[in-house]
Design an enzyme around this catalytic site. Structure first.
Site, PDB file in Angstrom:
ATOM      1  N   ARG A  46      42.003 -22.152  39.119  1.00  0.00           N
ATOM      2  CA  ARG A  46      40.745 -22.357  39.852  1.00  0.00           C
ATOM      3  C   ARG A  46      39.745 -21.273  39.453  1.00  0.00           C
ATOM      4  NH1 ARG A  46      40.091 -20.294  44.663  1.00  0.00           N
ATOM      5  NH2 ARG A  46      42.153 -20.825  45.448  1.00  0.00           N
ATOM      6  N   TYR A  98      17.319 -36.852  41.126  1.00  0.00           N
ATOM      7  CA  TYR A  98      18.513 -37.680  41.318  1.00  0.00           C
ATOM      8  C   TYR A  98      18.781 -37.852  42.817  1.00  0.00           C
ATOM      9  CZ  TYR A  98      23.412 -39.066  41.137  1.00  0.00           C
ATOM     10  OH  TYR A  98      24.600 -39.717  41.306  1.00  0.00           O
ATOM     11  N   ASP A 170      17.446 -29.623  36.731  1.00  0.00           N
ATOM     12  CA  ASP A 170      18.471 -30.586  36.325  1.00  0.00           C
ATOM     13  C   ASP A 170      18.062 -31.131  34.950  1.00  0.00           C
ATOM     14  OD1 ASP A 170      20.015 -32.896  35.901  1.00  0.00           O
ATOM     15  OD2 ASP A 170      20.136 -33.360  38.044  1.00  0.00           O
ATOM     16  N   LYS A 195      27.123 -37.722  31.821  1.00  0.00           N
ATOM     17  CA  LYS A 195      26.130 -38.552  31.143  1.00  0.00           C
ATOM     18  C   LYS A 195      26.108 -38.254  29.634  1.00  0.00           C
ATOM     19  CE  LYS A 195      25.612 -39.677  35.439  1.00  0.00           C
ATOM     20  NZ  LYS A 195      24.573 -39.149  36.309  1.00  0.00           N
TER      21      LYS A 195
HETATM   22  C1  LIG Z   1      24.483 -38.569  37.569  1.00  0.00           C
HETATM   23  C2  LIG Z   1      23.504 -37.504  37.846  1.00  0.00           C
HETATM   24  C3  LIG Z   1      23.813 -36.452  38.711  1.00  0.00           C
HETATM   25  C4  LIG Z   1      25.125 -36.381  39.473  1.00  0.00           C
HETATM   26  O1  LIG Z   1      26.200 -36.165  38.599  1.00  0.00           O
HETATM   27  P1  LIG Z   1      27.696 -36.692  38.851  1.00  0.00           P
HETATM   28  O2  LIG Z   1      28.400 -36.302  37.609  1.00  0.00           O
HETATM   29  O3  LIG Z   1      27.616 -38.161  39.084  1.00  0.00           O
HETATM   30  O4  LIG Z   1      28.197 -35.983  40.058  1.00  0.00           O
HETATM   31  C5  LIG Z   1      22.871 -35.457  38.876  1.00  0.00           C
HETATM   32  N1  LIG Z   1      21.672 -35.501  38.245  1.00  0.00           N
HETATM   33  C6  LIG Z   1      21.349 -36.505  37.425  1.00  0.00           C
HETATM   34  C7  LIG Z   1      20.018 -36.498  36.744  1.00  0.00           C
HETATM   35  C8  LIG Z   1      22.248 -37.533  37.184  1.00  0.00           C
HETATM   36  O5  LIG Z   1      21.901 -38.537  36.373  1.00  0.00           O
END
Ligand SMILES: *Cc1c(COP(=O)(O)O)cnc(C)c1O
Length: 380
Positions: A46, A98, A170, A195
């Site tokens: 962890r 998001y 982000d 992604k």
């Molecule tokens: C999918 C996404 C998230 C969340 O990520 P997860 O891996 O699904 O927890 C956050 N920000 C953006 C822009 C995303 O496309």
């Protein structure tokens, strides 16, 4: 170094013990204590694991930050970074980030005393107007989801820097291959590695990078305490994905550009959002802060019925949430990523029932266009 080269040559291309090409998967939860009274680098997975550490170093070098952190999901990366704030603090957040990022503040962090203002960050003045005496953080995402609205990162991050509050961006849609917010003044970059970085729709993972080592130490305490860490196998899958980010992003972006141009001229389509289109609002700002339009676009059909029939007729795009995989994905924001946003607010922002979001994959642009054409034919 060129980011394309750095994807391959980042200090982890050869494993030092055996000479294996690539990082070893250390599938272990714990580590033998060599001297019982002495702490050692790897103690319990962890807190740290060599496979995860390699991914953390790779994302730190790609984003140009002091320290990288890997998490079990994008949301755990974001929630852990938000954990740097305290009760009574105020955060200014771009209103069209998001869906989950707003949701966790509104449902969870609010209960812990965090205050939040959601603003249209495409105009930096709105951020200035939202500042309160207790503002401690700014949270941005550009291009935004699902409307691909552009935020001027330099101008907005400057506001945060001048006033001494923490800034987070982000960078999921662009990846460090196209855009590097730390170079533009951000303190923390967060990612859903699920992604484009993972890139194959086969792993849920998240990443964060801090500009300074000091902030990194604070985030490390949260990562280790919350413990929302990825297993070694998932960390390895993300590293494997990162190796081909350049070819995927370049190819997907080129196809996205062609598809966007084509959609713009389609009779059943009433609007197309793609940062690479001439005339996209904020397009000049985007070109100054990112190396390309990316592979995300959204568009509106004349009616909601047409949007629904598109999802049932499209063959080369999976009707699914998520994005950034090798396959084209058509998501439906009002029933997927933004389902938790109150309908009137969605309407006000333009996230309507006829809005279709596309994450362009590796299929040929010509095949995609032919398939989109049949899926967009008006019902006879
Ligand atoms: C999918 C996404 C998230 C969340 O990520 P997860 O891996 O699904 O927890 C956050 N920000 C953006 C822009 C995303 O496309």
């Amino acid at each position: 170094m060129d980011r394309g080269t750095l994807l391959i040559h980042n200090g982890h291309e050869i494993e030092p013990v055996t000479g294996a090409l690539g990082v070893t998967i250390y599938q272990t939860s714990t580590f033998y204590r060599k001297v019982i009274t002495e702490m050692q680098e790897f103690d319990y997975s962890r807190g740290g694991n060599p496979t995860r550490k390699a991914l953390e170093e790779i994302i730190a070098s790609l984003e140009g930050g002091a320290r990288g952190f890997a998490f079990a999901s994008g949301m755990s990366a974001i929630s852990s970074a938000l954990g740097l704030l305290s009760a009574g603090d105020h955060i200014i957040m771009a209103e069209d980030v998001y869906g989950g990022s707003r949701y966790i503040i509104e449902t969870f962090y609010k209960r812990w005393g965090l205050e939040m203002s959601a603003v249209d960050a495409s105009d930096p003045e709105n951020i200035k107007k939202a500042v309160r005496p207790n503002t401690k953080a700014l949270y941005l995402e550009t291009p935004s989801n699902p409307l691909l609205k552009i935020t001027d990162l330099k101008a907005c991050l400057e506001i945060a820097r001048e006033r001494g509050f923490l800034s987070m961006v982000d960078n999921t849609f662009m990846t460090p291959y196209l855009q590097r917010p730390l170079e533009l003044g951000a303190d923390i970059v967060v990612h859903s590695a699920t992604k484009f970085l993972g890139g194959h729709s086969d792993v849920i993972s998240g990443l964060a990078v801090t500009r300074t080592a000091e902030l990194g130490e604070r985030l490390y305490q949260i990562q280790n305490s919350f413990g929302a860490v990825p297993g070694p196998w998932d960390a390895w899958l993300v590293m494997r994905g990162i190796k081909t980010l350049k070819v995927r992003m370049e190819t997907q972006q080129a196809a996205a550009g062609k598809l966007a141009e084509w959609l713009l001229r389609h009779k059943q389509v009433t609007g197309v959002n793609y940062p690479g289109l001439p005339g996209h609002p904020g397009g000049d700002i985007h070109r100054a802060q990112a190396a390309g339009g990316g592979a995300m676009l959204s568009f509106k059909t004349k009616t909601t019925g047409q949007a629904l029939s598109f999802y049932s007729r499209i063959k080369l795009a999976a009707a699914a949430p998520s994005l950034g995989g090798v396959e084209t994905i058509a998501s439906y924001p009002v029933k997927m990523s933004h389902i938790n946003m109150p309908a009137p607010e969605r309407e006000r922002m333009g996230i309507t029932d006829n809005l279709i979001r596309i994450a362009v994959g590796l299929e040929s642009a010509e095949d995609l266009i032919a398939d989109f054409d049949q899926a967009l034919q008006p019902p006879s």
